[in-house]
Write an enzyme that holds these catalytic residues in place. Structure first.
Site, PDB file in Angstrom:
ATOM      1  N   GLY A 195     -19.257 -51.723  20.766  1.00  0.00           N
ATOM      2  CA  GLY A 195     -19.399 -52.932  21.490  1.00  0.00           C
ATOM      3  C   GLY A 195     -18.236 -53.764  22.273  1.00  0.00           C
ATOM      4  O   GLY A 195     -17.249 -53.067  22.398  1.00  0.00           O
TER       5      GLY A 195
ATOM      6  N   SER B  74     -15.320 -54.103  13.853  1.00  0.00           N
ATOM      7  CA  SER B  74     -13.980 -53.813  14.362  1.00  0.00           C
ATOM      8  C   SER B  74     -13.043 -54.811  14.063  1.00  0.00           C
ATOM      9  O   SER B  74     -13.326 -56.245  14.507  1.00  0.00           O
ATOM     10  CB  SER B  74     -14.114 -53.707  15.914  1.00  0.00           C
ATOM     11  OG  SER B  74     -13.286 -53.377  16.694  1.00  0.00           O
TER      12      SER B  74
ATOM     13  N   LYS C 299     -13.705 -50.697  11.151  1.00  0.00           N
ATOM     14  CA  LYS C 299     -12.864 -49.980  11.791  1.00  0.00           C
ATOM     15  C   LYS C 299     -11.892 -50.827  12.238  1.00  0.00           C
ATOM     16  O   LYS C 299     -11.584 -51.914  12.586  1.00  0.00           O
ATOM     17  CB  LYS C 299     -13.645 -49.710  13.326  1.00  0.00           C
ATOM     18  CG  LYS C 299     -12.936 -49.573  14.696  1.00  0.00           C
ATOM     19  CD  LYS C 299     -13.920 -49.115  15.747  1.00  0.00           C
ATOM     20  CE  LYS C 299     -13.610 -49.822  17.073  1.00  0.00           C
ATOM     21  NZ  LYS C 299     -14.352 -49.513  18.072  1.00  0.00           N
TER      22      LYS C 299
ATOM     23  N   ASP D 198     -14.451 -42.616  23.381  1.00  0.00           N
ATOM     24  CA  ASP D 198     -15.077 -44.019  23.906  1.00  0.00           C
ATOM     25  C   ASP D 198     -14.883 -43.782  25.432  1.00  0.00           C
ATOM     26  O   ASP D 198     -15.757 -43.466  26.171  1.00  0.00           O
ATOM     27  CB  ASP D 198     -14.525 -44.992  23.255  1.00  0.00           C
ATOM     28  CG  ASP D 198     -14.833 -46.471  23.684  1.00  0.00           C
ATOM     29  OD1 ASP D 198     -15.583 -46.612  24.571  1.00  0.00           O
ATOM     30  OD2 ASP D 198     -14.225 -47.369  22.955  1.00  0.00           O
TER      31      ASP D 198
ATOM     32  N   LYS E  69     -21.395 -46.653  24.854  1.00  0.00           N
ATOM     33  CA  LYS E  69     -21.461 -48.196  25.093  1.00  0.00           C
ATOM     34  C   LYS E  69     -22.157 -48.056  26.295  1.00  0.00           C
ATOM     35  O   LYS E  69     -21.866 -47.819  27.469  1.00  0.00           O
ATOM     36  CB  LYS E  69     -19.982 -48.680  25.551  1.00  0.00           C
ATOM     37  CG  LYS E  69     -19.406 -49.268  24.359  1.00  0.00           C
ATOM     38  CD  LYS E  69     -17.808 -49.566  24.990  1.00  0.00           C
ATOM     39  CE  LYS E  69     -16.915 -49.875  23.442  1.00  0.00           C
ATOM     40  NZ  LYS E  69     -15.673 -49.863  23.885  1.00  0.00           N
TER      41      LYS E  69
ATOM     42  N   ASP F 141      -9.422 -47.181  15.798  1.00  0.00           N
ATOM     43  CA  ASP F 141      -9.576 -47.034  17.263  1.00  0.00           C
ATOM     44  C   ASP F 141      -8.110 -47.290  17.767  1.00  0.00           C
ATOM     45  O   ASP F 141      -7.637 -48.419  17.675  1.00  0.00           O
ATOM     46  CB  ASP F 141     -10.892 -48.010  17.838  1.00  0.00           C
ATOM     47  CG  ASP F 141     -10.867 -47.911  19.399  1.00  0.00           C
ATOM     48  OD1 ASP F 141     -10.309 -47.225  20.104  1.00  0.00           O
ATOM     49  OD2 ASP F 141     -11.819 -48.605  19.544  1.00  0.00           O
TER      50      ASP F 141
ATOM     51  N   GLU G 288     -10.887 -43.074  17.206  1.00  0.00           N
ATOM     52  CA  GLU G 288     -11.350 -43.388  18.325  1.00  0.00           C
ATOM     53  C   GLU G 288     -10.392 -43.380  19.395  1.00  0.00           C
ATOM     54  O   GLU G 288      -9.342 -43.918  19.280  1.00  0.00           O
ATOM     55  CB  GLU G 288     -12.322 -44.607  18.296  1.00  0.00           C
ATOM     56  CG  GLU G 288     -13.117 -44.884  19.467  1.00  0.00           C
ATOM     57  CD  GLU G 288     -13.734 -46.260  19.228  1.00  0.00           C
ATOM     58  OE1 GLU G 288     -14.078 -46.596  18.093  1.00  0.00           O
ATOM     59  OE2 GLU G 288     -14.289 -46.841  20.266  1.00  0.00           O
TER      60      GLU G 288
ATOM     61  N   LYS H 177      -8.303 -51.576  14.358  1.00  0.00           N
ATOM     62  CA  LYS H 177      -7.842 -51.215  15.730  1.00  0.00           C
ATOM     63  C   LYS H 177      -6.334 -50.766  15.486  1.00  0.00           C
ATOM     64  O   LYS H 177      -5.497 -51.676  14.712  1.00  0.00           O
ATOM     65  CB  LYS H 177      -7.714 -52.580  16.632  1.00  0.00           C
ATOM     66  CG  LYS H 177      -9.000 -52.910  17.115  1.00  0.00           C
ATOM     67  CD  LYS H 177      -9.555 -51.849  18.140  1.00  0.00           C
ATOM     68  CE  LYS H 177     -10.943 -52.200  18.918  1.00  0.00           C
ATOM     69  NZ  LYS H 177     -11.181 -51.434  19.808  1.00  0.00           N
TER      70      LYS H 177
HETATM   71  C1  NPQ Z   1     -13.640 -50.613  21.727  1.00  0.00           C
HETATM   72  N1  NPQ Z   1     -14.241 -52.909  21.326  1.00  0.00           N
HETATM   73  O1  NPQ Z   1     -14.624 -50.321  20.991  1.00  0.00           O
HETATM   74  C2  NPQ Z   1     -13.964 -51.887  22.165  1.00  0.00           C
HETATM   75  C3  NPQ Z   1     -12.642 -52.447  23.034  1.00  0.00           C
HETATM   76  C4  NPQ Z   1     -12.592 -53.858  23.390  1.00  0.00           C
HETATM   77  C5  NPQ Z   1     -15.392 -54.073  19.439  1.00  0.00           C
HETATM   78  O2  NPQ Z   1     -13.640 -52.657  19.328  1.00  0.00           O
HETATM   79  C6  NPQ Z   1     -12.899 -58.598  25.334  1.00  0.00           C
HETATM   80  C7  NPQ Z   1     -13.950 -57.852  26.018  1.00  0.00           C
HETATM   81  C8  NPQ Z   1     -11.838 -57.726  24.818  1.00  0.00           C
HETATM   82  C9  NPQ Z   1     -14.182 -56.521  25.610  1.00  0.00           C
HETATM   83  C10 NPQ Z   1     -11.407 -55.938  23.307  1.00  0.00           C
HETATM   84  C11 NPQ Z   1     -14.182 -53.268  20.140  1.00  0.00           C
HETATM   85  C12 NPQ Z   1     -12.213 -56.715  24.233  1.00  0.00           C
HETATM   86  C13 NPQ Z   1     -13.369 -55.878  24.696  1.00  0.00           C
HETATM   87  C14 NPQ Z   1     -11.397 -54.645  22.969  1.00  0.00           C
HETATM   88  C15 NPQ Z   1     -13.481 -54.546  24.264  1.00  0.00           C
HETATM   89  O3  NPQ Z   1     -12.890 -49.938  22.252  1.00  0.00           O
HETATM   90 MG    MG Z   2     -13.203 -48.125  21.504  1.00  0.00          MG
END
Ligand code: NPQ
Ligand code: MG
Length: 373
Positions: A291, A135, A161, A239, A263, A189, A214, A163
């Site tokens: 994650g 990500s 992926k 998600d 998750k 995402d 996403e 953001k």
């Molecule tokens: C998601 N994670 O899929 C999350 C969002 C996310 C790996 O993209 C601190 C703890 C900061 C958890 C930022 C990924 C975060 C977090 C983003 C989770 O949407």
């Molecule tokens: Mg997400």
């Protein structure tokens, strides 16, 4: 199995580089671990949330409070605590799925270790390695983004992926597609940063052949996702919107998504995660494991889940070095774009005392058998 001791250990791990999403920027992982000691084995789990209610409404201080005052007393009162019995004991307490996941997972880890069974085996794994996606956070410039994606591809990640958020969507996707070609498995995402009124704009993503978009809309905007999925060619993945197997069944039945990101922390633990997997499998909906910047503890457990047969898309389970210079367990490393599914009892990893010593900031005892709190 008798629970002897439950400790909550607050940790702060610096990230190798800031991670920016539409929810904000993080420079460290500030969360807590749960350490459960039983008469048979010990278990570990890692809180999936943040210090603030930013990704979801749950956050660390709230989770600690609900664990201490409501969940731990109910679970430790069980005659024979086991992972499968914990959800029912906690069900009088509404919501707080991330807190519930933590307690169930630590007990599940201990239980598997007590039976010398890998968590992957308990869950029904069919693979011993899992394809790793990465990500990639929002950056200041496209040049910086391309450099970062290029480095991840060199390391072997099999899926990228990005953001996205309003102002950082079409152009970064176009640039990555142009630079790395049509074969690259690419997805985005939004972490709920758009509204249905942005449908025309989001439709511009269709030309880039993304694997999925996403969570484009608010977590409670099921109707919006249904409408949007009629307008986009790009498959919608949910998600934040999916918190249970029931919500997964509803979203699939209503046509709100074609893919689901599972998750375990968000849905209340690995047992509910497996039920979502089963519902999706029954409907032919592909799933992958999301994650939350897990340390080696949560990462090991996520690998066990992602080894189930319905996890047909690469997961957001990266090497330790994606986030941390030093992990709390032995580092997970990419091998040909995959991560190994731990094959030792429980989550199969050992928390390294020296690393924990460096990153733990405080410990609070939530329970000790035989001593009134
Ligand atoms: C998601 N994670 O899929 C999350 C969002 C996310 C790996 O993209 C601190 C703890 C900061 C958890 C930022 C990924 C975060 C977090 C983003 C989770 O949407
Ligand atoms: Mg997400």
């Amino acid at each position: 199995m008798k629970i002897e001791l439950i400790d909550l250990i607050e940790i702060r791990l610096p990230l190798v580089r800031p991670f920016r999403t539409s929810c904000g920027t993080d420079t460290e992982r500030h969360t807590f671990l749960l350490h459960v000691v039983t008469d048979a084995a010990e278990g570990w789990a890692e809180f999936g949330g943040d210090p603030g209610p930013v990704y979801s409404s749950e956050f660390a201080a709230n989770a600690e409070r609900v664990l201490r005052d409501h969940l731990v007393p109910r679970v430790t009162a069980l005659h024979r605590p086991s992972a499968a019995r914990i959800a029912a004991a906690m069900s009088p307490i509404k919501g707080h799925r991330m807190a519930k996941a933590l307690l169930e997972t630590a007990v599940l880890d201990a239980e598997c270790r007590a039976h010398a069974m890998p968590l992957a085996t308990y869950l029904g794994a069919v693979r011993d390695r899992v394809p790793a996606g990465v990500s990639v956070g929002i950056m200041d410039t496209i040049a910086e983004l391309l450099e970062s994606v290029s480095a991840y591809l060199e390391q072997g990640y099999v899926r990228i992926k990005l953001k996205i958020e309003p102002g950082w969507d079409i152009e970064p996707v176009r640039a990555v597609r142009r630079e790395f070609g049509d074969e690259l498995a690419l997805q985005v995402d939004a972490n709920a940063a758009y509204s249905l009124a942005d449908a025309e704009h989001l439709r511009r993503l269709d030309e880039f052949g993304l694997v999925q978009i996403e969570q484009p809309l608010d977590e409670d905007d099921l109707r919006g996702h249904i409408e949007l999925s009629k307008l986009l060619r790009t498959p919608i993945c949910l998600d934040e919107s999916i918190r249970s197997a029931r919500e997964a069944a509803a979203a699939i039945g209503l046509g709100a998504c074609r893919i689901i990101n599972i998750k375990p922390s968000r849905v209340g633990g690995y047992l509910e995660a497996r039920r979502i997997h089963d519902v999706c499998a029954a409907h032919g909906i592909p799933v992958w494991c999301g994650g939350m910047l897990e340390t080696g503890i949560g990462r090991a457990q996520n690998l066990a889940l992602a080894a189930l047969p319905g996890f047909v898309l690469p997961s957001d389970i990266s090497a330790s070095s994606r986030y941390y210079t030093e992990d709390l367990t032995d580092a997970f490393q990419l091998d040909n774009g995959c991560l190994p599914v731990p094959d030792q009892p429980g989550s199969g990893v050992t928390v390294l005392p020296a690393a924990l010593g460096r990153y733990a900031v405080s410990t609070r005892k939530l329970y000790e058998r035989g001593s009134a709190r």
